[in-house]
Design a protein around this motif. Sequence first.
Motif, short mmCIF file in Angstrom:
data_model
loop_
_atom_site.label_atom_id
_atom_site.label_comp_id
_atom_site.label_asym_id
_atom_site.label_seq_id
_atom_site.Cartn_x
_atom_site.Cartn_y
_atom_site.Cartn_z
N ARG A 56 0.85 -1.19 0.00
CA ARG A 56 0.00 0.00 0.00
C ARG A 56 0.89 1.24 0.00
O ARG A 56 1.91 1.29 0.66
N THR A 57 0.44 2.25 -0.75
CA THR A 57 1.20 3.49 -0.85
C THR A 57 0.35 4.69 -0.44
O THR A 57 -0.89 4.68 -0.58
N PHE A 58 1.03 5.70 0.04
CA PHE A 58 0.39 6.91 0.53
C PHE A 58 1.21 8.09 0.03
O PHE A 58 2.45 8.06 0.13
N TYR A 59 0.53 9.15 -0.45
CA TYR A 59 1.22 10.30 -1.01
C TYR A 59 0.64 11.60 -0.48
O TYR A 59 -0.57 11.73 -0.30
N ALA A 60 1.51 12.60 -0.33
CA ALA A 60 1.05 13.95 -0.09
C ALA A 60 0.42 14.48 -1.36
O ALA A 60 0.85 14.15 -2.47
N ASP A 61 -0.59 15.33 -1.21
CA ASP A 61 -1.27 15.89 -2.38
C ASP A 61 -0.29 16.64 -3.29
O ASP A 61 -0.45 16.63 -4.51
N SER A 62 0.71 17.26 -2.69
CA SER A 62 1.64 18.09 -3.45
C SER A 62 2.52 17.28 -4.40
O SER A 62 3.14 17.85 -5.30
N VAL A 63 2.59 15.96 -4.20
CA VAL A 63 3.47 15.15 -5.06
C VAL A 63 2.73 14.09 -5.86
O VAL A 63 3.34 13.40 -6.68
N LYS A 64 1.44 13.96 -5.64
CA LYS A 64 0.66 12.96 -6.38
C LYS A 64 0.77 13.19 -7.88
O LYS A 64 0.66 14.31 -8.36
N GLY A 65 1.02 12.11 -8.59
CA GLY A 65 1.16 12.20 -10.04
C GLY A 65 2.56 12.53 -10.50
O GLY A 65 2.87 12.41 -11.69
N ARG A 66 3.43 12.96 -9.58
CA ARG A 66 4.81 13.29 -9.93
C ARG A 66 5.82 12.34 -9.28
O ARG A 66 6.85 12.04 -9.87
N PHE A 67 5.53 11.92 -8.07
CA PHE A 67 6.44 11.05 -7.32
C PHE A 67 5.84 9.65 -7.23
O PHE A 67 4.62 9.48 -7.20
N ALA A 68 6.72 8.67 -7.16
CA ALA A 68 6.29 7.28 -6.98
C ALA A 68 7.21 6.60 -5.98
O ALA A 68 8.44 6.64 -6.13
N ILE A 69 6.61 5.97 -4.99
CA ILE A 69 7.38 5.22 -3.99
C ILE A 69 7.23 3.74 -4.28
O ILE A 69 6.12 3.24 -4.53
N THR A 70 8.35 3.04 -4.30
CA THR A 70 8.36 1.60 -4.55
C THR A 70 9.33 0.95 -3.58
O THR A 70 10.04 1.64 -2.84
N GLN A 71 9.36 -0.37 -3.60
CA GLN A 71 10.25 -1.07 -2.67
C GLN A 71 10.71 -2.38 -3.26
O GLN A 71 10.07 -2.96 -4.13
N ASP A 72 11.83 -2.83 -2.74
CA ASP A 72 12.34 -4.16 -3.02
C ASP A 72 12.52 -4.81 -1.66
O ASP A 72 13.50 -4.56 -0.97
N ASN A 73 11.54 -5.61 -1.26
CA ASN A 73 11.58 -6.18 0.09
C ASN A 73 12.77 -7.12 0.28
O ASN A 73 13.31 -7.22 1.38
N ALA A 74 13.16 -7.79 -0.79
CA ALA A 74 14.29 -8.70 -0.68
C ALA A 74 15.57 -7.94 -0.33
O ALA A 74 16.46 -8.49 0.32
N GLU A 75 15.65 -6.71 -0.78
CA GLU A 75 16.84 -5.90 -0.54
C GLU A 75 16.64 -4.88 0.58
O GLU A 75 17.53 -4.09 0.86
N ASP A 76 15.45 -4.90 1.21
CA ASP A 76 15.15 -3.92 2.27
C ASP A 76 15.39 -2.51 1.77
O ASP A 76 15.94 -1.67 2.49
N THR A 77 14.99 -2.23 0.54
CA THR A 77 15.25 -0.92 -0.05
C THR A 77 13.93 -0.29 -0.49
O THR A 77 13.06 -0.96 -1.04
N VAL A 78 13.83 1.00 -0.23
CA VAL A 78 12.68 1.79 -0.65
C VAL A 78 13.17 2.89 -1.57
O VAL A 78 14.20 3.52 -1.29
N TYR A 79 12.45 3.12 -2.65
CA TYR A 79 12.85 4.12 -3.63
C TYR A 79 11.80 5.22 -3.72
O TYR A 79 10.61 4.99 -3.53
N LEU A 80 12.25 6.42 -4.04
CA LEU A 80 11.35 7.52 -4.33
C LEU A 80 11.74 8.09 -5.68
O LEU A 80 12.77 8.76 -5.80
#
Length: 124
Positions: A56-80
């Motif tokens: 599940r993802t959550f975004y501030a209104d100011s960045v919706k449509g421009r920013f994307a948060i993703t993750q690689d659980n195997a690597e314990d890494t989160v990307y923006l």
Amino acid sequence: QVDVAESGGDSVPAGGSLRLSCTASGYRNGAGWFRQAPGKEREEREAVATIAKDGRTFYADSVKGRFAITQDNAEDTVYLQMNSLKPEDTGMYYCAAGFILFSEWTSMSQYTYWGQGTQVTVSS
């Protein structure tokens, strides 16, 4: 204990893109990004985006449509992934993690572990 470390900050012109990375190893149910604008205090950090371990993802209104948060659980890494950057996106970006109550994802108090920050500067 969760170790958090960010990378990827840089200086870019308006309209450009950047991808921030965060390693957050240890027990947690999610992680997110906050930013602190120049001249603002720590308590004024703005929640940007958060991702739960279940996707599940959550975004501030100011960045919706421009920013994307993703993750690689195997690597314990989160990307923006940040696109169409604006000068008002300038700030220190902090990754934070913990056992989050997602209905309150914008509250700093939900995040126990914080990184040192990575600087993003967007020029007009």
